[in-house]
Design an enzyme around this catalytic site. Structure first.
Site, mmCIF file in Angstrom:
data_model
loop_
_atom_site.group_PDB
_atom_site.id
_atom_site.type_symbol
_atom_site.label_atom_id
_atom_site.label_comp_id
_atom_site.label_asym_id
_atom_site.label_seq_id
_atom_site.Cartn_x
_atom_site.Cartn_y
_atom_site.Cartn_z
ATOM 1 N N ASN A 60 8.064 -5.670 -1.329
ATOM 2 C CA ASN A 60 8.040 -4.559 -0.383
ATOM 3 C C ASN A 60 6.598 -4.487 0.121
ATOM 4 O OD1 ASN A 60 7.953 -2.234 1.071
ATOM 5 N ND2 ASN A 60 9.052 -0.985 -0.430
ATOM 6 N N ASP B 58 1.739 -15.819 6.249
ATOM 7 C CA ASP B 58 1.273 -17.185 6.020
ATOM 8 C C ASP B 58 1.301 -17.539 4.533
ATOM 9 O OD1 ASP B 58 0.939 -17.651 8.690
ATOM 10 O OD2 ASP B 58 -1.242 -17.453 8.689
ATOM 11 N N PRO C 232 0.788 -1.223 0.000
ATOM 12 C CA PRO C 232 0.000 0.000 0.000
ATOM 13 C C PRO C 232 0.828 1.285 0.000
ATOM 14 C CG PRO C 232 -0.128 -1.096 2.138
ATOM 15 C CD PRO C 232 0.532 -2.051 1.192
ATOM 16 N N ASN C 233 0.300 2.245 -0.715
ATOM 17 C CA ASN C 233 0.830 3.607 -0.815
ATOM 18 C C ASN C 233 2.073 3.725 -1.701
ATOM 19 O OD1 ASN C 233 -1.133 4.803 1.031
ATOM 20 N ND2 ASN C 233 -0.082 3.618 2.600
ATOM 21 N N ARG D 18 5.052 10.845 -2.374
ATOM 22 C CA ARG D 18 4.765 10.570 -0.971
ATOM 23 C C ARG D 18 6.048 10.726 -0.154
ATOM 24 N NH1 ARG D 18 4.836 4.442 1.142
ATOM 25 N NH2 ARG D 18 4.221 4.867 3.277
ATOM 26 N N HIS E 222 12.833 -2.817 1.774
ATOM 27 C CA HIS E 222 12.305 -1.534 2.255
ATOM 28 C C HIS E 222 13.191 -0.424 1.726
ATOM 29 C CE1 HIS E 222 9.485 -3.600 4.748
ATOM 30 N NE2 HIS E 222 10.476 -4.369 5.164
ATOM 31 N N ILE E 223 12.553 0.574 1.171
ATOM 32 C CA ILE E 223 13.301 1.702 0.602
ATOM 33 C C ILE E 223 14.013 2.458 1.725
ATOM 34 C CG2 ILE E 223 13.002 3.895 -0.630
ATOM 35 C CD1 ILE E 223 10.427 2.494 -1.882
ATOM 36 N N SER E 224 13.299 2.691 2.808
ATOM 37 C CA SER E 224 13.866 3.427 3.952
ATOM 38 C C SER E 224 14.498 2.450 4.939
ATOM 39 C CB SER E 224 12.749 4.217 4.642
ATOM 40 O OG SER E 224 11.795 3.327 5.211
ATOM 41 N N HIS F 5 4.349 -4.739 8.917
ATOM 42 C CA HIS F 5 4.293 -4.625 10.373
ATOM 43 C C HIS F 5 2.977 -5.133 10.956
ATOM 44 C CE1 HIS F 5 7.579 -2.092 9.168
ATOM 45 N NE2 HIS F 5 6.759 -1.240 8.584
ATOM 46 N N ARG G 47 7.799 0.247 13.251
ATOM 47 C CA ARG G 47 8.359 -0.238 11.980
ATOM 48 C C ARG G 47 9.520 -1.198 12.190
ATOM 49 N NH1 ARG G 47 5.907 3.274 8.148
ATOM 50 N NH2 ARG G 47 5.489 5.285 9.126
ATOM 51 N N GLU H 279 12.749 -9.478 1.069
ATOM 52 C CA GLU H 279 11.935 -8.371 1.585
ATOM 53 C C GLU H 279 12.736 -7.086 1.399
ATOM 54 O OE1 GLU H 279 11.051 -8.970 5.745
ATOM 55 O OE2 GLU H 279 10.467 -6.874 6.033
ATOM 56 N N TYR I 165 11.330 8.618 0.985
ATOM 57 C CA TYR I 165 11.282 7.575 -0.051
ATOM 58 C C TYR I 165 11.912 7.994 -1.382
ATOM 59 C CZ TYR I 165 8.090 5.467 3.291
ATOM 60 O OH TYR I 165 7.551 4.919 4.436
ATOM 61 N N ARG J 77 13.548 4.321 12.176
ATOM 62 C CA ARG J 77 12.283 5.067 12.224
ATOM 63 C C ARG J 77 11.473 4.672 13.460
ATOM 64 N NH1 ARG J 77 9.623 4.706 6.500
ATOM 65 N NH2 ARG J 77 8.339 6.360 7.453
ATOM 66 N N ALA K 262 3.335 -0.985 4.640
ATOM 67 C CA ALA K 262 2.822 -1.026 6.021
ATOM 68 C C ALA K 262 2.358 -2.420 6.438
ATOM 69 C CB ALA K 262 1.700 -0.010 6.190
HETATM 70 C C1 DQA Z 1 8.455 0.830 3.583
HETATM 71 C C2 DQA Z 1 8.565 1.023 5.095
HETATM 72 C C3 DQA Z 1 7.218 0.798 5.775
HETATM 73 O O1 DQA Z 1 7.355 0.981 7.173
HETATM 74 C C4 DQA Z 1 6.204 1.786 5.253
HETATM 75 O O2 DQA Z 1 4.941 1.547 5.819
HETATM 76 C C5 DQA Z 1 6.137 1.837 3.770
HETATM 77 C C6 DQA Z 1 7.347 1.680 2.975
HETATM 78 C C7 DQA Z 1 9.748 1.176 2.853
HETATM 79 O O3 DQA Z 1 9.862 0.811 1.678
HETATM 80 O O4 DQA Z 1 10.645 1.816 3.415
HETATM 81 O O5 DQA Z 1 5.082 2.077 3.210
HETATM 82 O O6 DQA Z 1 8.179 -0.546 3.330
#
Ligand code: DQA
Length: 151
Positions: free
Chosen positions: A75, A88, A11-12, A19, A101-103, A81, A112, A99, A24, A108, A78
């Site tokens: 990725n 599953d 999501p997002n 964003r 994560h950009i950040s 978490h 997270r 897995e 990011y 943080r 959210a």
């Molecule tokens: C994220 C980190 C997550 O905590 C966050 O909710 C995201 C992006 C990242 O790519 O850093 O939406 O997965």
């Protein structure tokens, strides 16, 4: 025959570039997809690239990957978490899972710092910006290039 991998985004991430760019970056999801396709091509992999804001859609793609794909880069955003359901689903996949994560999630907010998805992940990349996707794809390329001995 080229091996197929799935790149899944939660999501997002459709808003990437607009964003919270201070966290990011300025690259869009279309830029990330183009980078992923170029890297996969260099590694002799083919790729399906998806993004959804809906948990069930990510789960359905993971199920689809069970039949079609040899590796997954995800990725989960959210859902990382919160989602036991995505964990599953990933546990039913037999190939390598990375897995991304950009950040740097560990720098943080405390919520997270925990990832359900990491329990099913072969490896985790965080804090390398969108370059993390290409790193994960290159590693999948290495792992999938190793031919399995006949059973
Ligand atoms: C994220 C980190 C997550 O905590 C966050 O909710 C995201 C992006 C990242 O790519 O850093 O939406 O997965």
């Amino acid at each position: 025959m080229t091996k197929l991998i799935y790149v899944l985004n939660g999501p997002n991430l459709n808003l990437l570039g607009r964003r919270e760019p201070e966290i990011y970056g300025h690259e869009t999801l279309a830029d990330v997809e183009a980078d992923c396709r170029a890297t996969a091509g260099e590694c002799g992999l083919s790729l399906r690239f998806f993004q959804s804001n809906r948990e069930y859609e990510l789960i359905d793609w993971i199920h689809e990957a069970r039949a079609d794909a040899e590796g997954i880069v995800i990725n989960p955003a959210a859902f990382t978490h919160t989602s036991v359901a995505i964990l599953d689903a990933l546990k039913t996949f037999s190939g390598p899972i990375f897995e991304v994560h950009i950040s740097n999630v560990h720098q943080r907010e405390a919520f997270r710092h925990h990832s359900y998805v990491s329990l099913a992940a072969t490896g985790v990349i965080a804090g390398f910006g969108v370059a993390g996707y290409a790193f994960a794809i290159r590693r999948l390329g290495q792992l999938l290039a190793v031919t399995k001995p006949p059973a």
